[in-house]
Enzyme design. Structure first.
Site, short mmCIF file in Angstrom:
data_model
loop_
_atom_site.label_atom_id
_atom_site.label_comp_id
_atom_site.label_asym_id
_atom_site.label_seq_id
_atom_site.Cartn_x
_atom_site.Cartn_y
_atom_site.Cartn_z
N ASN A 205 -8.10 -57.22 11.27
CA ASN A 205 -8.79 -55.95 11.42
C ASN A 205 -9.34 -55.54 10.08
O ASN A 205 -8.79 -55.94 9.05
CB ASN A 205 -7.78 -54.87 11.84
CG ASN A 205 -7.50 -54.88 13.31
OD1 ASN A 205 -8.14 -55.57 14.07
ND2 ASN A 205 -6.52 -54.09 13.70
N ASP A 273 -4.23 -56.24 17.33
CA ASP A 273 -3.64 -56.07 18.66
C ASP A 273 -3.26 -57.41 19.29
O ASP A 273 -2.43 -57.45 20.18
CB ASP A 273 -4.63 -55.33 19.57
CG ASP A 273 -4.74 -53.87 19.15
OD1 ASP A 273 -3.69 -53.27 18.88
OD2 ASP A 273 -5.87 -53.35 19.07
N LYS A 336 -2.55 -41.43 23.29
CA LYS A 336 -1.85 -42.46 22.52
C LYS A 336 -0.54 -41.90 21.94
O LYS A 336 0.49 -42.57 21.91
CB LYS A 336 -2.74 -42.94 21.39
CG LYS A 336 -2.66 -44.42 21.18
CD LYS A 336 -3.78 -44.93 20.35
CE LYS A 336 -4.84 -45.60 21.19
NZ LYS A 336 -5.90 -46.18 20.42
N LYS A 340 2.83 -43.74 22.91
CA LYS A 340 3.60 -44.43 21.86
C LYS A 340 4.80 -43.59 21.41
O LYS A 340 5.47 -43.95 20.44
CB LYS A 340 2.70 -44.74 20.68
CG LYS A 340 1.55 -45.70 21.03
CD LYS A 340 0.83 -46.19 19.80
CE LYS A 340 -0.34 -47.07 20.18
NZ LYS A 340 -0.52 -48.18 19.28
O1 C5P Z 1 -3.45 -48.46 19.76
P1 C5P Z 1 -3.97 -48.26 18.38
O2 C5P Z 1 -4.16 -49.55 17.63
O3 C5P Z 1 -5.15 -47.35 18.28
O4 C5P Z 1 -2.78 -47.46 17.67
C1 C5P Z 1 -2.87 -47.12 16.35
C2 C5P Z 1 -1.51 -46.76 15.81
O5 C5P Z 1 -0.52 -47.67 16.26
C3 C5P Z 1 -1.49 -46.88 14.30
O6 C5P Z 1 -0.55 -45.95 13.81
C4 C5P Z 1 -1.05 -48.32 14.07
O7 C5P Z 1 -0.46 -48.50 12.80
C5 C5P Z 1 -0.05 -48.50 15.20
N1 C5P Z 1 0.03 -49.85 15.76
C6 C5P Z 1 1.19 -50.58 15.61
N2 C5P Z 1 1.31 -51.83 16.17
C7 C5P Z 1 0.30 -52.35 16.87
C8 C5P Z 1 -0.90 -51.63 17.05
C9 C5P Z 1 -1.00 -50.37 16.46
O8 C5P Z 1 2.12 -50.10 14.95
N3 C5P Z 1 0.44 -53.57 17.40
#
Ligand code: C5P
Length: 400
Positions: A205, A273, A336, A340
């Protein structure tokens, strides 16, 4: 009222230390100034005396002063010593323990915290000798602010300008005020993760690590014992922070789990991801496939934020996520936050003032909790760190 001893060495930025004196006085603290001989070629001691409303010291062999062992007393009377501007010359002298003036004798005999604001030509700053000197002074526990990038008095452009007075004063205030997050442990993720395809290729990323690093740096200055877990980035690590370098999301998750228990956890990393299912242990040949195309099978990585947030045994008291979306930012940030199970989420705008957020020093964000939505507008990543940390301080104050 705290007592600050300001040592001014001989650089063109010496005149800017007059504004620093004004700022220190405006905040109600006391400042006494020591000027090196070269500093007095750039600025008049009288200006420093008038603004500080204290005697200005310049000479090691001042009979009246040295009869009271002035160079020792000056540091013993102070709560903090600030060296601004700090030239390459005075920094080199400090490393080698040279005490050939009142300023260098105070620095050698000092037993107080020391804040250093370097100012010099970009070539001097990047010279291997200066780089080694800075490393050695940092290892001795001295704290640096700046230098900034920009155009110098000599016309050259680069790193070496003395930091802005507001920035220097902020560092002073972290050092003289009692650390509000002392006793707290913090975990911050930062930068990207990289997921190998084969030994030479990977998917990742975009992320500079600037936001996560700024948060870790500030948490540590505010007294929290801070652990930064970061993917590969091209920026320096913050001082006084434990750093664990990782590559993949799985490594980041393991490092986070081993860091628990913590009180504060901030997930600013841009975690990939997906990871590659059929990772090759050898470099994949271009000629492998007749159609000249190539398929990579991806599977989802663990969600680190969600795993830590839903870890009932060791859940940090405060879990903060970041999110970046290209559309419906606030709505999807809020869902989110719920999905989460994090306490707060910071929603990043992808494009701000027609520029991408990546590698930018600025960030346009909104701060969301289950009760609150604040748009913080377009501010620097350092300011985002400041605003977030002040929310964290308020949270623990209210919980107390
Ligand atoms: O789902 P998204 O990538 O938008 O989520 C962003 C948040 O989740 C951020 O705080 C990122 O550091 C965390 N994240 C994570 N592990 C992942 C994907 C995102 O901790 N595999």
């Amino acid at each position: 009222m705290k007592k600050i001893l300001l040592i001014v060495s001989g650089g063109i930025a010496a005149y800017r230390s007059l504004d620093l004196i004004r700022e220190i006085k405006r905040r109600g603290d006391d400042v006494t100034c020591v000027l090196t001989k070269s500093a007095t070629k750039f600025v008049q001691p009288l200006s420093f005396a008038s603004l500080s409303q204290n005697k200005v010291y310049t000479d090691l062999f001042d009979i009246e002063n040295e009869s009271k062992i002035g160079h020792i007393k000056l540091s013993r009377d102070a709560d903090l010593i600030v060296l601004a501007p700090a030239t390459a010359n005075i920094l080199a002298k400090m490393v080698h323990g040279i005490s050939d003036s009142l300023a260098t004798s105070i620095l050698l005999a000092n037993n107080k915290p020391l804040l250093i604001a370097p100012s010099m030509n970009v070539k001097m700053w990047n010279n291997p000798a200066t780089i080694e000197n800075i490393k050695s002074l940092k290892n001795n526990g001295h704290i640096f602010v700046g230098p900034d990038d920009g155009e110098m008095a000599c016309g050259e452009v680069g790193s070496g300008k003395m930091s802005k007075v507001e920035e220097i004063y902020k560092e002073i205030s972290y050092l003289i005020n009692s650390a509000p997050l002392k006793g707290k442990k913090a975990l911050v993720t930062s930068g990207p993760t990289i997921e190998p395809i084969d030994p030479v290729r990977f998917i990742s990323n975009r992320s500079s690590g600037k936001q996560g690093h700024a948060i870790a740096s500030l948490l540590s200055k505010l007294g929290a014992e801070t652990h930064l877990i970061t993917g590969p980035v091209n920026i320096p690590y913050p001082d006084n922070v434990k750093v664990t370098e990782i590559n993949t999301a799985n490594e980041m998750l393991n490092a986070c789990m081993s860091s628990l228990p913590v009180d504060i956890s901030i997930f600013a990393a841009a975690v990939s991801d997906w990871k590659v299912v059929n990772q090759s242990s050898k470099k994949i040949k271009k000629s492998k496939n007749k159609n000249n195309d190539m398929n990579i099978l991806l599977e989802q990585n663990p969600d680190i934020l969600k795993t830590i947030s839903e870890n009932n045994k060791n859940r940090p008291e405060l879990v903060v996520g970041f999110t970046l979306e290209t559309e419906n930012l606030i709505k999807s940030a809020r869902s989110k936050m719920i999905k989460k199970s994090c306490d707060w989420i910071i929603a990043n705008n992808h494009i701000q003032n027609n520029e991408s957020v990546f590698d930018n020093d600025m960030n346009e964000v909104s701060f969301l909790t289950n009760k609150l939505e604040e748009n913080w507008g377009l501010i620097s990543k350092k300011n985002v760190a400041e605003k977030l940390c002040s929310k964290i301080i308020d949270y623990f104050d209210n919980a107390a």
